[in-house]
Design an enzyme around this catalytic site. Structure first.
Site, PDB file in Angstrom:
ATOM      1  N   LYS A 177       0.852  -1.200   0.000  1.00 59.03           N
ATOM      2  CA  LYS A 177       0.000   0.000   0.000  1.00 59.03           C
ATOM      3  C   LYS A 177       0.881   1.241   0.000  1.00 59.03           C
ATOM      4  O   LYS A 177       1.867   1.316   0.736  1.00 59.03           O
ATOM      5  CB  LYS A 177      -0.910  -0.047   1.230  1.00 59.03           C
ATOM      6  CG  LYS A 177      -1.936   1.075   1.306  1.00 59.03           C
ATOM      7  CD  LYS A 177      -2.816   0.872   2.543  1.00 59.03           C
ATOM      8  CE  LYS A 177      -3.861   1.954   2.713  1.00 59.03           C
ATOM      9  NZ  LYS A 177      -4.657   1.766   3.942  1.00 59.03           N
ATOM     10  N   SER A 198      -9.614   2.113   3.037  1.00 60.26           N
ATOM     11  CA  SER A 198      -8.774   2.891   2.152  1.00 60.26           C
ATOM     12  C   SER A 198      -7.855   2.035   1.276  1.00 60.26           C
ATOM     13  O   SER A 198      -7.331   2.508   0.278  1.00 60.26           O
ATOM     14  CB  SER A 198      -7.914   3.853   2.975  1.00 60.26           C
ATOM     15  OG  SER A 198      -7.061   3.116   3.850  1.00 60.26           O
ATOM     16  N   SER A 258      -9.546  -0.409   7.200  1.00 58.13           N
ATOM     17  CA  SER A 258      -9.045  -0.317   5.820  1.00 58.13           C
ATOM     18  C   SER A 258      -8.327  -1.540   5.281  1.00 58.13           C
ATOM     19  O   SER A 258      -7.974  -1.574   4.103  1.00 58.13           O
ATOM     20  CB  SER A 258      -8.108   0.875   5.692  1.00 58.13           C
ATOM     21  OG  SER A 258      -8.854   2.046   5.671  1.00 58.13           O
TER      22      SER A 258
HETATM   23  N1  GLN Z   1     -12.752   4.131   6.514  1.00 58.94           N
HETATM   24  C1  GLN Z   1     -12.115   4.562   7.728  1.00 58.94           C
HETATM   25  C2  GLN Z   1     -11.760   6.018   7.639  1.00 58.94           C
HETATM   26  O1  GLN Z   1     -12.077   6.612   6.683  1.00 58.94           O
HETATM   27  C3  GLN Z   1     -10.953   3.710   8.035  1.00 58.94           C
HETATM   28  C4  GLN Z   1      -9.726   4.109   7.342  1.00 58.94           C
HETATM   29  C5  GLN Z   1      -8.542   3.243   7.673  1.00 58.94           C
HETATM   30  O2  GLN Z   1      -8.665   2.206   8.305  1.00 58.94           O
HETATM   31  N2  GLN Z   1      -7.381   3.706   7.263  1.00 58.94           N
HETATM   32  O3  GLN Z   1     -11.188   6.580   8.511  1.00 58.94           O
END
Ligand code: GLN
Length: 496
Positions: free
Chosen positions: A80, A155, A179
């Site tokens: 990532k 994400s 994410s």
């Molecule tokens: N969807 C969550 C957010 O927007 C989690 C993001 C993540 O785990 N990096 O914060």
């Protein structure tokens, strides 16, 4: 030679060990697959074919020379783009870091390199990992191989889509609020969030430091466990990393795959079961998963975690607060983007023009929210209250684990949604994290394993376990995987 990209990481490692294929052949197969498919999926922001092949050839030479190699030596991986990689561009999905080339490796990348794993490239993500669809990447959408009109989760949608579309057998994600797990759920792949502190955050571009956790994205539980053992373990360069041995997750996954869960007590969370927002197909896939686990000998009981209802609002105060502080470093001075430095403008004007141009709308929203929640006069009311809720959620987990060994739930309330359908109202996007956030707030491990289809799209099954009992989560998820024939991750439509 059959299509190498269809094999799991464990199978590829075994074939290399047996001398049937070389790492160069394996890596070449994935590089070719990326070239053939990624135009449609856009999982990668940067591909390093030459670097990956060079590592592969080095591992092949070491193997030929009879050197001792790590279990996943020669198996390629995608990373990532929020994890720093020496010499490879790292953008965190943001214009702020466009063309930045880190001078060092994250600890987990050092470990991946030391294990002899070729790095295929860097995967797309929501800007600074804020989002649930990868639509907030500054570099365009990533497409879900199950349906190209739908999101691959976020994400870490690039990592999940790369694994789902067989462009990489393994990938690294980061999980702050879900994410790793939610992208896994909506692409029919495995996403594992280790215990917070079980591995190092050194070299992870910070979003919310008390929550950020890197972990495996794979097609099978055994692959996830093998990768977990590569990346996890104490790191003196991260003061929150836990100085304890890594739990034996590979052994636990193998035990789970044998299909015996007798003696395992699983808890269904009453408050989640009462949640109205979950799609019926997702609930049905979850219930079928619970039934399958009961057949393997697990006992199931309902437990109450009354404060889980407040996890989402608490997270959306704590994580923006930490992000507002962490992202203050993008000040146009030290590194990253600089806009408007023409000698006519003051430092403040350059700083402000840079942050205006460099950050996208979701990141700006969170910086504003977090700055407000931390501001004098409001800090106790917002940030302080959220921290108290966090403590209550941790106590809910402790009470639950005095009765059961692990908690189970759907990973996310809905299957992959269509592009644009949740961006107009931020709250609709935040709802994707409803079931994943509690374990981030408490720090315990949580894994999403594919559990079935809802209207032809994958749904995820989440298993949560006590801190540093990652082995329990691996065992239960692997047991569920063992009941699936074929595995859901082998049913992913081919995009070519
Ligand atoms: N969807 C969550 C957010 O927007 C989690 C993001 C993540 O785990 N990096 O914060």
């Amino acid at each position: 030679m059959s299509d190498l990209t269809k094999r799991t990481a464990a199978e590829l490692a075994a074939s290399m060990e047996a001398g049937e294929v070389t790492s160069e052949q394996v890596t070449r197969a994935f590089v070719d697959r990326i070239a053939a498919v990624d135009d449609k999926i856009h999982a990668f922001l940067h591909v390093d074919a030459e670097g990956a092949l060079a590592t592969a050839r080095r591992v092949d030479a070491d193997r030929a020379a009879g050197k001792d190699l790590a279990p996943l030596a020669g198996v390629p991986i995608a990373i990532k783009d929020i994890v720093v990689t020496k010499g490879l561009p790292t953008t965190a999905g943001s214009k702020m870091l466009e063309s930045w080339i880190p001078p060092y490796d994250a600890t987990i990348v050092e470990r991946i390199r030391a294990a002899g794993m070729p790095i295929l490239g860097k995967t797309n993500c929501d800007e600074f990992a804020m989002g649930s669809s990868t639509e907030y990447s500054a570099y365009g959408n990533t497409f879900n191989p199950w349906d190209l009109e739908r999101i691959p989760g976020g994400s870490g949608g690039g990592s999940s889509a790369a694994v789902a579309a067989r462009m990489a057998p393994l990938a690294i994600g980061t999980d702050t609020g879900g994410s790793i797990r939610q992208p896994g759920a909506v692409t029919g792949t495995v996403g594992a969030k280790p215990t917070y502190g079980a591995n190092s955050r050194y070299g992870l571009i910070a979003f919310s430091s008390s929550l950020d956790t890197p972990g495996p994205v794979t097609r099978t539980m055994l692959d996830a466990a093998m990768l977990h053992e590569v990346i996890c373990g104490h790191d003196p360069r991260d003061s929150t990393s836990i100085p304890q041995p890594v739990p034996p997750v590979v052994e636990a996954a193998r035990q789970g795959l044998s299909g015996d869960l007798s003696g395992m007590r699983l808890g269904i969370i009453k408050e989640f079961a009462e949640e109205k927002g979950a799609e019926p197909g997702v609930v049905a896939a979850f219930e079928a998963g619970v039934e399958a686990l009961a057949k393997l000998g697990a006992t199931i009981e309902e437990v109450s975690c009354p404060h889980f209802t407040y996890a989402l609002p608490a997270y959306y105060l704590i994580s923006p607060s930490e992000c507002s502080s962490n992202l203050a470093r993008y000040d146009s001075v030290r590194y990253g983007l600089r806009v408007g430095d023409d000698g006519q403008h003051s430092l403040e004007e350059v700083m402000s023009a840079t942050r205006e141009a460099g950050f996208g709308p979701e990141v700006k929203r969170r910086i504003i929210l977090g700055t407000y929640a931390l501001s004098a006069g409001y800090v106790d009311q917002f940030y302080g209250q959220a921290q108290k809720v966090r403590t209550l959620i941790t106590r809910d987990f402790e009470a639950a684990y005095s009765k059961v060994d692990a908690l189970v739930s759907p990973t996310t309330p809905f299957v992959a949604f269509k592009f644009g359908s949740r961006t107009a109202d931020p709250y609709q996007m935040y709802l994707a994290d409803l079931f994943t956030i509690p374990s981030n707030l408490s720090g315990g491990p949580a894994i999403s394993v594919p559990s079935g289809l809802s209207d032809g799209l994958p749904a995820g099954f989440q298993v949560m376990a006590p801190t540093m009992r990652d082995d329990v989560a691996y065992r239960v998820c692997a047991a569920l995987e063992s009941t699936q024939e074929p595995r859901l991750s082998d049913m992913i439509p081919d995009v070519v």
